[in-house]
Design a protein around this motif. Structure first.
Motif, PDB file in Angstrom:
ATOM      1  N   VAL A 154       0.817  -1.233   0.000  1.00 52.21           N
ATOM      2  CA  VAL A 154       0.000   0.000   0.000  1.00 52.21           C
ATOM      3  C   VAL A 154       0.840   1.268   0.000  1.00 52.21           C
ATOM      4  CG1 VAL A 154      -1.822  -1.232   1.228  1.00 52.21           C
ATOM      5  CG2 VAL A 154      -0.238   0.218   2.514  1.00 52.21           C
ATOM      6  N   LYS A 155       2.144   1.137   0.072  1.00 48.39           N
ATOM      7  CA  LYS A 155       3.010   2.328   0.096  1.00 48.39           C
ATOM      8  C   LYS A 155       2.782   3.173  -1.145  1.00 48.39           C
ATOM      9  CE  LYS A 155       6.810   0.715   3.026  1.00 48.39           C
ATOM     10  NZ  LYS A 155       8.217   0.258   3.081  1.00 48.39           N
ATOM     11  N   GLY A 156       2.672   4.467  -0.921  1.00 49.90           N
ATOM     12  CA  GLY A 156       2.438   5.390  -2.024  1.00 49.90           C
ATOM     13  C   GLY A 156       0.974   5.547  -2.383  1.00 49.90           C
ATOM     14  N   ARG A 157       0.123   4.680  -1.836  1.00 50.58           N
ATOM     15  CA  ARG A 157      -1.319   4.762  -2.139  1.00 50.58           C
ATOM     16  C   ARG A 157      -2.151   5.104  -0.901  1.00 50.58           C
ATOM     17  NH1 ARG A 157      -4.048   0.355  -3.719  1.00 50.58           N
ATOM     18  NH2 ARG A 157      -2.690  -1.130  -2.610  1.00 50.58           N
ATOM     19  N   PHE A 158      -1.726   4.622   0.261  1.00 48.29           N
ATOM     20  CA  PHE A 158      -2.465   4.834   1.510  1.00 48.29           C
ATOM     21  C   PHE A 158      -1.708   5.814   2.403  1.00 48.29           C
ATOM     22  CE2 PHE A 158      -4.835   0.472   1.799  1.00 48.29           C
ATOM     23  CZ  PHE A 158      -5.299   0.655   0.500  1.00 48.29           C
ATOM     24  N   THR A 159      -2.462   6.607   3.153  1.00 45.10           N
ATOM     25  CA  THR A 159      -1.863   7.542   4.102  1.00 45.10           C
ATOM     26  C   THR A 159      -2.627   7.487   5.413  1.00 45.10           C
ATOM     27  OG1 THR A 159      -1.220   9.029   2.298  1.00 45.10           O
ATOM     28  CG2 THR A 159      -1.193   9.920   4.535  1.00 45.10           C
ATOM     29  N   ILE A 160      -1.898   7.293   6.496  1.00 36.64           N
ATOM     30  CA  ILE A 160      -2.505   7.292   7.825  1.00 36.64           C
ATOM     31  C   ILE A 160      -2.301   8.663   8.462  1.00 36.64           C
ATOM     32  CG2 ILE A 160      -0.438   6.422   9.010  1.00 36.64           C
ATOM     33  CD1 ILE A 160      -2.324   4.725  10.761  1.00 36.64           C
ATOM     34  N   SER A 161      -3.305   9.118   9.189  1.00 32.52           N
ATOM     35  CA  SER A 161      -3.202  10.406   9.873  1.00 32.52           C
ATOM     36  C   SER A 161      -4.079  10.384  11.112  1.00 32.52           C
ATOM     37  CB  SER A 161      -3.619  11.545   8.943  1.00 32.52           C
ATOM     38  OG  SER A 161      -4.983  11.421   8.575  1.00 32.52           O
ATOM     39  N   ARG A 162      -3.911  11.399  11.926  1.00 31.12           N
ATOM     40  CA  ARG A 162      -4.656  11.434  13.184  1.00 31.12           C
ATOM     41  C   ARG A 162      -5.121  12.854  13.457  1.00 31.12           C
ATOM     42  NH1 ARG A 162      -0.870   9.696  17.463  1.00 31.12           N
ATOM     43  NH2 ARG A 162      -0.506  11.922  17.709  1.00 31.12           N
ATOM     44  N   ASP A 163      -6.344  12.982  13.948  1.00 29.73           N
ATOM     45  CA  ASP A 163      -6.888  14.266  14.390  1.00 29.73           C
ATOM     46  C   ASP A 163      -7.145  14.158  15.879  1.00 29.73           C
ATOM     47  OD1 ASP A 163      -8.453  16.483  15.032  1.00 29.73           O
ATOM     48  OD2 ASP A 163      -9.450  16.498  13.093  1.00 29.73           O
ATOM     49  N   ASN A 164      -6.240  14.711  16.669  1.00 32.49           N
ATOM     50  CA  ASN A 164      -6.371  14.588  18.125  1.00 32.49           C
ATOM     51  C   ASN A 164      -7.623  15.280  18.648  1.00 32.49           C
ATOM     52  OD1 ASN A 164      -4.002  13.133  18.195  1.00 32.49           O
ATOM     53  ND2 ASN A 164      -2.732  14.906  18.699  1.00 32.49           N
ATOM     54  N   ALA A 165      -7.996  16.376  18.035  1.00 35.15           N
ATOM     55  CA  ALA A 165      -9.180  17.106  18.486  1.00 35.15           C
ATOM     56  C   ALA A 165     -10.441  16.265  18.343  1.00 35.15           C
ATOM     57  CB  ALA A 165      -9.320  18.403  17.704  1.00 35.15           C
ATOM     58  N   LYS A 166     -10.474  15.412  17.318  1.00 41.39           N
ATOM     59  CA  LYS A 166     -11.620  14.531  17.098  1.00 41.39           C
ATOM     60  C   LYS A 166     -11.385  13.135  17.660  1.00 41.39           C
ATOM     61  CE  LYS A 166     -13.270  16.931  12.962  1.00 41.39           C
ATOM     62  NZ  LYS A 166     -13.648  16.814  11.527  1.00 41.39           N
ATOM     63  N   ASN A 167     -10.184  12.932  18.212  1.00 41.43           N
ATOM     64  CA  ASN A 167      -9.841  11.619  18.766  1.00 41.43           C
ATOM     65  C   ASN A 167     -10.071  10.510  17.739  1.00 41.43           C
ATOM     66  OD1 ASN A 167      -8.621  10.586  21.129  1.00 41.43           O
ATOM     67  ND2 ASN A 167     -10.546   9.688  21.810  1.00 41.43           N
ATOM     68  N   THR A 168      -9.632  10.779  16.535  1.00 41.61           N
ATOM     69  CA  THR A 168      -9.905   9.895  15.399  1.00 41.61           C
ATOM     70  C   THR A 168      -8.634   9.702  14.572  1.00 41.61           C
ATOM     71  OG1 THR A 168     -12.225  10.582  15.304  1.00 41.61           O
ATOM     72  CG2 THR A 168     -11.302   9.595  13.318  1.00 41.61           C
ATOM     73  N   VAL A 169      -8.475   8.488  14.068  1.00 35.86           N
ATOM     74  CA  VAL A 169      -7.386   8.167  13.147  1.00 35.86           C
ATOM     75  C   VAL A 169      -8.000   7.818  11.799  1.00 35.86           C
ATOM     76  CG1 VAL A 169      -5.499   6.565  12.653  1.00 35.86           C
ATOM     77  CG2 VAL A 169      -5.883   7.379  14.993  1.00 35.86           C
ATOM     78  N   TYR A 170      -7.344   8.277  10.731  1.00 32.44           N
ATOM     79  CA  TYR A 170      -7.868   8.079   9.390  1.00 32.44           C
ATOM     80  C   TYR A 170      -6.917   7.225   8.559  1.00 32.44           C
ATOM     81  CZ  TYR A 170     -10.666  12.107  10.781  1.00 32.44           C
ATOM     82  OH  TYR A 170     -11.507  12.961  11.452  1.00 32.44           O
ATOM     83  N   LEU A 171      -7.499   6.594   7.563  1.00 31.07           N
ATOM     84  CA  LEU A 171      -6.704   5.909   6.552  1.00 31.07           C
ATOM     85  C   LEU A 171      -7.238   6.342   5.194  1.00 31.07           C
ATOM     86  CD1 LEU A 171      -4.414   3.816   6.097  1.00 31.07           C
ATOM     87  CD2 LEU A 171      -6.217   2.109   5.772  1.00 31.07           C
ATOM     88  N   GLN A 172      -6.470   7.196   4.528  1.00 21.24           N
ATOM     89  CA  GLN A 172      -6.829   7.641   3.191  1.00 21.24           C
ATOM     90  C   GLN A 172      -6.302   6.612   2.201  1.00 21.24           C
ATOM     91  OE1 GLN A 172      -8.647  10.408   2.102  1.00 21.24           O
ATOM     92  NE2 GLN A 172      -8.483   9.414   0.093  1.00 21.24           N
ATOM     93  N   MET A 173      -7.198   6.069   1.401  1.00 21.95           N
ATOM     94  CA  MET A 173      -6.829   5.010   0.461  1.00 21.95           C
ATOM     95  C   MET A 173      -7.105   5.495  -0.961  1.00 21.95           C
ATOM     96  SD  MET A 173      -8.269   1.644   2.484  1.00 21.95           S
ATOM     97  CE  MET A 173      -9.976   2.014   2.098  1.00 21.95           C
ATOM     98  N   ASN A 174      -6.054   5.617  -1.737  1.00 18.53           N
ATOM     99  CA  ASN A 174      -6.160   6.063  -3.124  1.00 18.53           C
ATOM    100  C   ASN A 174      -5.719   4.949  -4.067  1.00 18.53           C
ATOM    101  OD1 ASN A 174      -6.891   8.661  -2.185  1.00 18.53           O
ATOM    102  ND2 ASN A 174      -4.744   9.289  -2.100  1.00 18.53           N
ATOM    103  N   SER A 175      -6.065   5.117  -5.334  1.00 19.32           N
ATOM    104  CA  SER A 175      -5.669   4.142  -6.362  1.00 19.32           C
ATOM    105  C   SER A 175      -6.005   2.721  -5.930  1.00 19.32           C
ATOM    106  CB  SER A 175      -4.175   4.277  -6.658  1.00 19.32           C
ATOM    107  OG  SER A 175      -3.850   5.582  -7.073  1.00 19.32           O
ATOM    108  N   LEU A 176      -7.202   2.536  -5.478  1.00 19.57           N
ATOM    109  CA  LEU A 176      -7.603   1.232  -4.940  1.00 19.57           C
ATOM    110  C   LEU A 176      -7.622   0.158  -6.012  1.00 19.57           C
ATOM    111  CD1 LEU A 176     -10.289   2.475  -2.455  1.00 19.57           C
ATOM    112  CD2 LEU A 176      -8.340   1.051  -1.847  1.00 19.57           C
ATOM    113  N   LYS A 177      -7.276  -1.041  -5.583  1.00 17.23           N
ATOM    114  CA  LYS A 177      -7.200  -2.204  -6.466  1.00 17.23           C
ATOM    115  C   LYS A 177      -8.134  -3.295  -5.943  1.00 17.23           C
ATOM    116  CE  LYS A 177      -2.234  -1.320  -7.061  1.00 17.23           C
ATOM    117  NZ  LYS A 177      -0.882  -1.908  -6.918  1.00 17.23           N
ATOM    118  N   PRO A 178      -8.561  -4.203  -6.792  1.00 21.72           N
ATOM    119  CA  PRO A 178      -9.416  -5.300  -6.321  1.00 21.72           C
ATOM    120  C   PRO A 178      -8.778  -6.087  -5.165  1.00 21.72           C
ATOM    121  CG  PRO A 178      -9.473  -5.207  -8.695  1.00 21.72           C
ATOM    122  CD  PRO A 178      -8.438  -4.205  -8.251  1.00 21.72           C
ATOM    123  N   GLU A 179      -7.474  -6.211  -5.162  1.00 21.53           N
ATOM    124  CA  GLU A 179      -6.809  -6.949  -4.088  1.00 21.53           C
ATOM    125  C   GLU A 179      -6.827  -6.211  -2.749  1.00 21.53           C
ATOM    126  OE1 GLU A 179      -5.582  -6.249  -7.121  1.00 21.53           O
ATOM    127  OE2 GLU A 179      -3.426  -5.804  -7.038  1.00 21.53           O
TER     128      GLU A 179
END
Length: 124
Positions: free
Chosen positions: A64-89
């Motif tokens: 997933v390197k180069g396609r997914f990005t993990i981030s965190r919003d402490n104010a919302k107490n939430t962690v995100y996973l942005q997934m781009n260029s998704l593949k069937p696998e």
């Protein structure tokens, strides 16, 4: 009570994007390492990405390197996973997990607290 709730999954075409959210309650995400994992039918659960409690360290599976990005919003107490260029696998149930770790880890055995998962389906 420590709880993790994932959301944002769905059906998307190849090449599309999704952003998964992992909302935490009962603890502060900036005190824990948070990992994203996925499990496809008939396959073992695998680590996708993780972020340290400070947010200063992240790691990604090679697939997933180069396609997914993990981030965190402490104010919302939430962690995100942005997934781009998704593949069937990339089709799988995606889980977030939390653990008190000095360094983030992609090993699911290192994590104690888990969410219920959210389904991601990528059509070809």
């Amino acid at each position: 009570q420590l709880q993790l709730v994932e959301s944002g999954g769905g059906l998307v075409q190849t090449g599309g994007s999704l952003r998964l959210s992992c909302a935490a309650s009962g603890f502060l995400v900036d005190s824990y390492a948070i990992g994203w994992f996925r499990q496809a039918p008939g396959k073992e659960r695998e680590g996708v990405s993780c972020i340290s409690s400070s947010g200063g360290s992240t790691d990604y599976a090679d697939s997933v390197k180069g396609r997914f990005t993990i981030s965190r919003d402490n104010a919302k107490n939430t962690v995100y996973l942005q997934m781009n260029s998704l593949k069937p696998e990339d089709t799988a149930i995606y889980y977030c997990a939390a653990a008190l770790l000095r360094r983030p880890s992609l090993r699911y055995s290192d994590y104690v607290h888990w969410g219920q998962g959210t389904q991601v389906t990528v059509s070809s």
